[in-house]
Design a protein around this motif. Structure first.
Motif, PDB file in Angstrom:
ATOM      1  N   PRO A   1      -7.062   5.329  11.392  1.00 27.19           N
ATOM      2  CA  PRO A   1      -8.538   4.744  10.897  1.00 27.19           C
ATOM      3  C   PRO A   1      -7.173   3.257  10.276  1.00 27.19           C
ATOM      4  CG  PRO A   1      -9.643   6.435  10.849  1.00 27.19           C
ATOM      5  CD  PRO A   1      -7.755   7.078  10.768  1.00 27.19           C
ATOM      6  N   GLU A   2      -6.420   4.420   9.523  1.00 27.77           N
ATOM      7  CA  GLU A   2      -5.427   2.617   8.320  1.00 27.77           C
ATOM      8  C   GLU A   2      -4.619   1.834   9.094  1.00 27.77           C
ATOM      9  OE1 GLU A   2      -7.860   5.975   5.430  1.00 27.77           O
ATOM     10  OE2 GLU A   2      -6.579   6.054   7.345  1.00 27.77           O
TER      11      GLU A   2
ATOM     12  N   TRP B   1       1.024  -1.160   0.291  1.00 26.10           N
ATOM     13  CA  TRP B   1      -0.204  -0.161  -0.187  1.00 26.10           C
ATOM     14  C   TRP B   1       1.103   1.171  -0.242  1.00 26.10           C
ATOM     15  CZ3 TRP B   1      -1.953   3.083   3.483  1.00 26.10           C
ATOM     16  CH2 TRP B   1      -2.995   4.145   3.963  1.00 26.10           C
TER      17      TRP B   1
ATOM     18  N   GLU C   1      -6.308  -3.055   2.257  1.00 26.28           N
ATOM     19  CA  GLU C   1      -6.805  -4.559   2.433  1.00 26.28           C
ATOM     20  C   GLU C   1      -6.312  -5.385   1.766  1.00 26.28           C
ATOM     21  OE1 GLU C   1      -9.718  -1.353   3.077  1.00 26.28           O
ATOM     22  OE2 GLU C   1      -8.445  -1.972   0.884  1.00 26.28           O
TER      23      GLU C   1
ATOM     24  N   LEU D   1      -4.607   1.681  11.780  1.00 24.12           N
ATOM     25  CA  LEU D   1      -4.971   0.724  13.142  1.00 24.12           C
ATOM     26  C   LEU D   1      -5.195  -0.436  12.268  1.00 24.12           C
ATOM     27  CD1 LEU D   1      -6.297   0.418  15.915  1.00 24.12           C
ATOM     28  CD2 LEU D   1      -8.341   0.617  15.149  1.00 24.12           C
ATOM     29  N   TYR D   2      -5.664  -1.169  11.494  1.00 25.73           N
ATOM     30  CA  TYR D   2      -5.629  -1.482  10.301  1.00 25.73           C
ATOM     31  C   TYR D   2      -4.614  -2.295  10.265  1.00 25.73           C
ATOM     32  CZ  TYR D   2      -7.450  -4.643   6.021  1.00 25.73           C
ATOM     33  OH  TYR D   2      -7.643  -5.505   5.646  1.00 25.73           O
ATOM     34  N   ALA D   3      -3.872  -1.842   9.529  1.00 21.59           N
ATOM     35  CA  ALA D   3      -2.257  -2.232   9.069  1.00 21.59           C
ATOM     36  C   ALA D   3      -2.146  -2.690  10.627  1.00 21.59           C
ATOM     37  CB  ALA D   3      -1.732  -1.359   8.613  1.00 21.59           C
ATOM     38  N   LYS D   4      -1.535  -1.840  11.068  1.00 21.82           N
ATOM     39  CA  LYS D   4      -1.008  -2.561  12.410  1.00 21.82           C
ATOM     40  C   LYS D   4      -2.282  -3.694  12.926  1.00 21.82           C
ATOM     41  CE  LYS D   4      -2.210  -1.662  16.864  1.00 21.82           C
ATOM     42  NZ  LYS D   4      -3.176  -1.280  18.335  1.00 21.82           N
ATOM     43  N   GLN D   5      -2.967  -3.736  12.916  1.00 20.57           N
ATOM     44  CA  GLN D   5      -3.853  -5.198  13.557  1.00 20.57           C
ATOM     45  C   GLN D   5      -3.332  -6.034  12.607  1.00 20.57           C
ATOM     46  OE1 GLN D   5      -7.556  -4.251  13.326  1.00 20.57           O
ATOM     47  NE2 GLN D   5      -7.971  -3.928  15.606  1.00 20.57           N
ATOM     48  N   LYS D   6      -3.122  -6.085  11.507  1.00 21.72           N
ATOM     49  CA  LYS D   6      -3.076  -6.357  10.617  1.00 21.72           C
ATOM     50  C   LYS D   6      -0.824  -7.623  10.526  1.00 21.72           C
ATOM     51  CE  LYS D   6      -3.601  -6.623   6.300  1.00 21.72           C
ATOM     52  NZ  LYS D   6      -3.850  -6.957   4.642  1.00 21.72           N
TER      53      LYS D   6
ATOM     54  N   TYR E   1       2.297   5.923  13.492  1.00 18.83           N
ATOM     55  CA  TYR E   1       2.442   4.409  13.344  1.00 18.83           C
ATOM     56  C   TYR E   1       2.987   3.253  14.187  1.00 18.83           C
ATOM     57  CZ  TYR E   1       1.516   0.170  11.205  1.00 18.83           C
ATOM     58  OH  TYR E   1       1.694  -1.787  10.431  1.00 18.83           O
TER      59      TYR E   1
END
Length: 291
Positions: A153-154, A101, A131, A156-161, A191
């Motif tokens: 928001p992005e 990304w 995604e 948070l999603y990236a960290k969780q992945k 980040y």
């Protein structure tokens, strides 16, 4: 105690080469700074070697074209080392995967994806939506004037992945003329603060200094054991990096720290020392503007 000097010529004879920052020293994002250009031309005329060491996320040849357009002539420097080149090498070795990304401004940052011939079997880098990504490559914010918190928001999603973020420019901010803009380093910092993993390749981190030394050694007239001085206006990048690399440093106080050091032509000595102490960083020399 830091020695405040009037001109680079006062000390330049003690050094074979200078690692010189670009933005804030040689140009202000809009045009070249004439006194700085003359100082480097004079240094080279007397046998000194100038390696421009920049946290630009671009390849070195792209930076060369950019600064030429800003009015920095080719006879003011010998070589260029960019954080973009260091970061590109890491990306094409697959350090954050192949599906990435991308964060940056297009088409300005598109040169980052130029093929890299020094990698024998480069990773097949593909830009994909977040995604689908295996990692993040960050050359800068989508909007350099927007608060970096808009990316929470992005991130948070990236960290969780568990995605790693490759930061191609560790600078936090730059001043384009009188306008302060956010850089990739601010995003990487956010980040990391959110619990993600950020990978850095520019100042003050070792990879770019290794690249700068290799670019210096490749010059035909480079000595085998050069005496090097680093010149820059970033306390946490240029000066910290020099300190960590055990390189003498000349701090240009009239750039990013002009207000804190009360710099007009020269910094206020007490304000300068207070600023350095607050960052727990030392520099051998300082001056208001490179000249």
């Amino acid at each position: 105690m830091t020695q405040i000097i009037e001109s680079f010529a006062e000390i330049s004879g003690s050094y074979d080469a200078a690692f010189v920052d670009l933005w804030g020293c040689m140009h202000n994002g809009l045009h070249a700074l004439p006194e700085a250009v003359r100082a480097m031309q004079m240094y080279r005329a007397n046998g000194g070697l100038v390696v421009l060491v920049t946290n630009s996320p671009r390849p070195w040849d792209s930076v060369a074209r950019q600064i030429h357009g800003l009015g920095v002539p080719d006879n003011a420097w010998d070589a260029i080392a960019t954080s973009g080149d260091s970061a590109r090498a890491a990306m094409y070795r697959g350090i954050v995967g192949e599906k990435i990304w991308f964060m940056g401004e297009s088409p300005r940052d598109d040169d980052f994806f130029q093929p890299l011939k020094i990698i024998e079997k480069p990773a097949d880098i593909q830009k994909v939506p977040l995604e689908e990504a295996e990692g993040i490559v960050c050359c800068g914010p989508f909007d350099p004037l927007a608060d970096v918190a808009v990316n929470r928001p992005e991130f948070l999603y990236a960290k969780q992945k568990g995605l790693k973020l490759l930061c191609a420019n560790p600078d936090i901010v730059v001043d384009r003329g009188d306008v302060r803009e956010w850089c990739a380093g601010a995003l990487a910092q956010l980040y990391t603060e959110m619990g993600g993993e950020s990978l850095y390749f520019g100042k003050p981190h070792p990879p770019i200094y290794d690249l700068a030394r290799r670019r210096l050694a490749a010059l035909t007239n480079a000595p085998s054991d050069p005496r090097i001085i680093a010149i820059g206006d970033g306390i946490g990048t240029d000066i910290l990096g020099a300190q960590q690399e055990d390189i003498d440093a000349l701090f240009i106080s009239g750039g990013l720290a002009a207000a804190e050091t009360k710099t007009d032509r020269q910094p206020d000595p007490d304000a300068l020392e207070g600023y350095l102490q607050s960052h727990q960083i030392s520099t051998l020399y300082a001056m208001g503007h490179l000249r």
